[in-house]
Enzyme design. Structure first.
Site, mmCIF file in Angstrom:
data_model
loop_
_atom_site.group_PDB
_atom_site.id
_atom_site.type_symbol
_atom_site.label_atom_id
_atom_site.label_comp_id
_atom_site.label_asym_id
_atom_site.label_seq_id
_atom_site.Cartn_x
_atom_site.Cartn_y
_atom_site.Cartn_z
ATOM 1 N N ARG A 108 0.857 -1.186 0.000
ATOM 2 C CA ARG A 108 0.000 0.000 0.000
ATOM 3 C C ARG A 108 0.895 1.239 0.000
ATOM 4 N NH1 ARG A 108 -3.822 -2.633 -1.554
ATOM 5 N NH2 ARG A 108 -5.734 -3.027 -0.417
ATOM 6 N N HIS A 145 -1.923 0.544 -9.706
ATOM 7 C CA HIS A 145 -2.534 -0.429 -8.772
ATOM 8 C C HIS A 145 -3.148 -1.609 -9.553
ATOM 9 C CE1 HIS A 145 -4.452 -0.804 -4.534
ATOM 10 N NE2 HIS A 145 -4.341 -1.992 -5.098
HETATM 11 C C1 OXD Z 1 -6.871 -5.564 -2.790
HETATM 12 C C2 OXD Z 1 -6.246 -4.696 -3.790
HETATM 13 O O1 OXD Z 1 -6.825 -5.274 -1.589
HETATM 14 O O2 OXD Z 1 -6.682 -4.719 -4.965
HETATM 15 O O3 OXD Z 1 -7.447 -6.591 -3.196
HETATM 16 O O4 OXD Z 1 -5.314 -3.960 -3.477
#
Ligand code: OXD
Length: 309
Positions: free
Chosen positions: A224, A272
């Site tokens: 993250r 992402h």
């Molecule tokens: C998840 C993401 O948490 O896509 O699945 O980051």
């Protein structure tokens, strides 16, 4: 009973369709169009608006639409008796493995350097590195991280892995707890972060820790954005202590168009996409949890509100 979907920054329609197909008798509502908020017991969420769940005082299950739950734990108040669940899908782990392998291999063989040279019509052979001489350190040895670690080891990389608790993974030197983190990072050529974002792991990718890597190491963040201390990364790149970074996740997503990361040659940015939740397999898990909830059977893949994983 019904299912309510609260979904931001992702198209909810495929989820609505998949759930309607599998549960034709169950009303599937999409926020903000909710008939009777007091009747909502089962909520499926992706990046819900802060505090939105307060509108549903009788919600008993909050199911994340992905593997991570911090988008829920950080925006909603924990309520006694409300279960939090997440998606645990073998596809997510395999997809993550393929993605980070691609990120590592392109660096070992210097492919981004040749791509840049091609744009200048420049023929300049360079060197490359071998798998057997490469040490990869992986932060996070949960369902996804442990598969990634094991696969790197099977290919012949030297693999170290770190988690908060003890793990055993074939071919991987595992380290547990904060005291062992420097040893895990020491001498690694690549650092791959796959940790969940929790109050404990927030900001873990900071200078104090990154300095333990081998000079010239390369950072891959697929955990993250909140794990990364951005000024520290910029400093270590400017100094040349880190040779580059591959970033798939960011503190603010989408990454603002004026963010300094866009203009740094040795930062590679992807939006992402390292491992995308598969609607077919994930919706089956949601349906399974919904049926379990209806029949009073323990739910699958429960997460602690407090620990955030
Ligand atoms: C998840 C993401 O948490 O896509 O699945 O980051």
């Amino acid at each position: 009973m019904s299912i309510l979907i609260i979904c931001n920054h992702k198209d909810p329609q495929p989820w609505v369709e998949a759930l309607r197909e599998q549960l034709p008798e169950t009303p599937i509502q999409l926020y903000p169009e909710v008939k009777d908020p007091a009747l909502v017991e089962f909520v499926v969420c992706w990046k819900p608006q802060p505090g939105v769940l307060e509108q549903f005082p009788n919600a008993k299950v909050i199911q994340s639409l992905g593997a991570g739950v911090e988008h829920i734990t950080r925006t909603q108040a924990a309520r006694a008796g409300v279960q939090l669940t997440r998606i645990v899908d073998p596809n997510l782990a395999v997809d993550m493995w393929e993605f980070v392998l691609a990120a590592v291999m392109q660096q070992l063989k210097q492919l981004p350097v040749y791509a840049a040279k091609q744009r200048k019509n420049s023929w300049q052979p360079g060197t490359y590195r071998r798998i057997a001489d490469t040490t990869v350190a992986i932060l996070g040895l949960g369902q996804i991280g442990s598969l990634v670690a094991e696969k790197f080891a099977e290919l012949g990389f030297q693999v170290k892995g770190w988690a908060r608790s003890e793990k055993e993974i074939s071919g991987v030197r595992c380290y547990a707890g904060w005291q062992a983190l420097p040893e895990c990072l020491h001498g690694a050529d690549f650092l791959i972060n796959i940790l969940p974002l929790t109050r404990a792991t927030e900001g873990i990718l900071k200078e104090q820790h990154l300095r333990h890597l081998k000079p010239g190491a390369f950072l891959i963040n697929v955990g993250r954005g909140g794990h990364l201390n951005q000024p520290d990364l910029l400093k270590l790149l400017a100094e040349g202590f880190l040779s580059g970074a591959f970033l798939d996740v960011f503190q603010t997503e989408p990454l603002p168009s004026n963010h300094p990361f866009w203009d740094i040659d040795n930062i590679i940015i992807t939006p992402h996409v390292a491992s995308l939740t598969d609607v077919v397999s994930a919706s089956r898990q949601i349906v399974e949890n919904y049926k379990r909830y209806q029949s009073g059977v323990p739910l699958q893949h429960c997460v602690s509100w407090e620990n955030e994983y």
